[in-house]
Design a protein around this motif. Structure first.
Motif, PDB file in Angstrom:
ATOM      1  N   LEU A   1      -1.172   2.719   1.784  1.00  0.00           N
ATOM      2  CA  LEU A   1      -1.780   2.368   0.519  1.00  0.00           C
ATOM      3  C   LEU A   1      -3.241   2.244   0.496  1.00  0.00           C
ATOM      4  CD1 LEU A   1       0.920  -0.549  -0.216  1.00  0.00           C
ATOM      5  CD2 LEU A   1       0.879   1.489  -1.516  1.00  0.00           C
TER       6      LEU A   1
ATOM      7  N   ARG B   1      -4.099   6.895  -0.552  1.00  0.00           N
ATOM      8  CA  ARG B   1      -3.084   6.590   0.478  1.00  0.00           C
ATOM      9  C   ARG B   1      -4.003   6.156   1.690  1.00  0.00           C
ATOM     10  NH1 ARG B   1       1.545   5.716  -1.160  1.00  0.00           N
ATOM     11  NH2 ARG B   1       2.374   6.587  -2.968  1.00  0.00           N
TER      12      ARG B   1
ATOM     13  N   ALA C   1       1.905  -2.546  -2.784  1.00  0.00           N
ATOM     14  CA  ALA C   1       1.050  -2.267  -3.843  1.00  0.00           C
ATOM     15  C   ALA C   1       0.688  -3.131  -4.834  1.00  0.00           C
ATOM     16  CB  ALA C   1       1.430  -0.959  -4.457  1.00  0.00           C
TER      17      ALA C   1
ATOM     18  N   GLU D   1      -2.136   2.271  -5.129  1.00  0.00           N
ATOM     19  CA  GLU D   1      -1.219   3.412  -4.321  1.00  0.00           C
ATOM     20  C   GLU D   1      -2.092   4.396  -3.874  1.00  0.00           C
ATOM     21  OE1 GLU D   1       1.998   3.949  -4.111  1.00  0.00           O
ATOM     22  OE2 GLU D   1       2.724   2.128  -5.580  1.00  0.00           O
TER      23      GLU D   1
END
Lengths: 340, 340
Positions: free
Chosen positions: A242, A313, A167, A310
């Motif tokens: 991510l 996902r 991230a 983030e």
């Protein structure tokens, strides 16, 4: 999108696409049979234990059609593809093996030309062809020439790359996208672009070696071949759980390739590359990385094209200059067979 | 004997035979293009510099027809062939890469069966499949499935074998000759031998590991595949400019294979093997080597079959039980295509 899957009875072209069916084949057939601590279906090169440190090993077969195209041929492709796969592990490519399957009736002049091309590309990359094998099959039993190259790379004391985005990472592309895929399509369909569309096929170890001072900041490195950047970025997003957001207007595109893609209704994010790397690295290293890349002939068009976050996902999406967003799905079925 | 050579216009089946035309292709096309300090057209595996000692690297493509035969299949062959090539350098095979070219329409059940066979053979040999690649081509563009395996072996501090016979050497064969070639011929021509002729395809690293105490006495080691023992022995005699004399009556032959060869008029010295080694070693080590080999299931029939002398330089001949002599020429043209 094709709904055919590996529960059906036969292998189909889509299994070789680099897309969903390809991954199904890996997950449902190959990994259950071969799974071991070195084999990782998500990496282009394996990192193995050598006598005095890690080794990188990889393999690739080349069945490209046509075998000669603008910017290269099956021989150059066979060297560059494997060199670049080794590079993704963080190793320096050193040795290639060369397995050729030839069709009875292949003109010897073509074989010689392909061998010269292999030799030239190997010299360019600084690798040695150390072992070879040749099989000849009857006319009709293969399509002219198929080439396999396997590669061995050494780390010289360096740490292998983990291969997983984090991230906050910046995503750099080392140059224009889609040139190989479009050049192949143009050659195959005999689309007479003038000047012709040229493949980007090139060995990238020299370019990536420039980033050596920044190696600790690089989290993942991949050459987006079959399935294009869309395939690589989705694999990264999926593996790390991510999100990757691309800034569409910053993606480098050759004007000629861009115009052809528009004409043909092709999305360059899904088109194959054979001389580009995608790099995920710590954002504080991005500027220096771009500077280093711009100093190399193969990195002049390198650009920051996206970031890792983030949410959401496992997904990849792109924002255009006007704020519009689109989801970049993994390639589903077949883009273009026998691209490499 | 075929008089076609590489000055002609096209690749022909005979170029893949392991015989004279194959060597012409290597000497006239491949070596001029690729020649470097690691590439040796006369060895089955290359010895390269690793980070902490030498590495052995090799490659082999498999196009065998039929792909399933008595005693094995293309998958088992692809593992054993490459494992055995690594063994010839004196290294311990550790890692294999696996490149597959599949034809659209190949039954998935066959692919699964071949993968299981690969996995079984890899376990038997104690090697890992560390990297793979799969391409799918259109129906008609390849014959079902072609497999390439490249191999990497480590020496663990041992010295690589030089690969050259010396005058006075004893020649040992680890078992019966010609079983693979005859089994393939029987399967292809649907000759209904009962019991069927069985290929000898097997990984030989376990067998050869038994000779470790004698490694310094071993001067050359080779698995006589395409072209059979005649090809290997002639290459040895030619490279060292020495003579090899075989005692024909001491050559191990399975009764079933011998009877079939007689029936078909085949010479087993020219038939392919996929689970045998020829060993040239100092004569004082021969007896102990035979003892060690006899203690392994794959070496029960091992025998001293010949000796190396000074004259006639570069030639191989055989003496029968009645003192009759015959010259064993290198295989000239095509014995049997697609044997491996």
């Amino acid at each position: 999108m094709s709904m055919i899957n590996v529960n059906d009875q036969t292998v189909i072209l889509e299994h070789g696409s680099g897309g969903k069916l390809y991954h199904q084949l890996i997950e449902q057939v190959f990994m259950p049979a071969f799974g071991n601590r070195y084999l990782d279906g998500t990496q282009d090169a394996a990192v193995c234990e050598g006598d005095g440190g890690p080794l990188a090993l990889t393999t690739d077969s080349f069945v490209v059609q046509p075998r000669f195209f603008c910017g290269g041929d099956i021989g150059r492709l066979a060297v560059c593809g494997t060199v670049n796969d080794i590079v993704t592990s963080g190793a320096e490519p050193k040795y290639l093996t060369l397995g050729m399957i030839l069709e009875h009736g292949l003109p010897l002049a073509q074989l010689r030309r392909i061998c010269e091309s292999i030799a030239t590309a190997a010299t360019e990359a600084g690798v040695y062809i150390v072992s070879g094998d040749t099989k000849v099959v009857e006319a009709g039993a293969c399509d002219g020439i198929f080439i396999n190259t396997a590669g061995c790379g050494l780390f010289g004391g360096r740490r292998p790359l983990a291969g997983k985005v984090q991230a906050g990472d910046s995503i750099i592309c080392t140059g224009s996208l889609g040139d190989h895929g479009l050049a192949l399509l143009a050659a195959r369909e005999e689309l007479g672009f003038d000047p012709p569309l040229t493949s980007d096929v090139a060995p990238l170890n020299g370019l990536i070696r420039r980033l050596e001072p920044l190696y600790d900041a690089i989290h993942a490195l991949r050459d987006p071949t079959r399935g294009g950047a869309a395939a690589t970025l989705n694999e990264w997003a999926e593996a790390a759980q991510l999100a990757i957001c691309l800034d569409e207007s910053s993606i480098p595109v050759r004007p000629q390739t861009g115009a052809a893609a528009q004409l043909l209704g092709m999305d360059l994010l899904y088109a194959a590359n054979e001389g580009k790397m995608l790099i995920a690295l710590a954002p504080e290293a991005a500027e220096q990385a771009l500077e280093l890349l711009h100093g190399h002939p193969l990195g002049r068009m390198a650009a920051l094209i996206g970031t890792v976050s983030e949410q959401p996902r496992g997904r990849v999406w792109a924002e255009n200059a006007y704020g519009g967003q689109r989801i970049i799905d993994p390639p589903a079925g077949l883009q273009l067979p026998r691209i490499c």
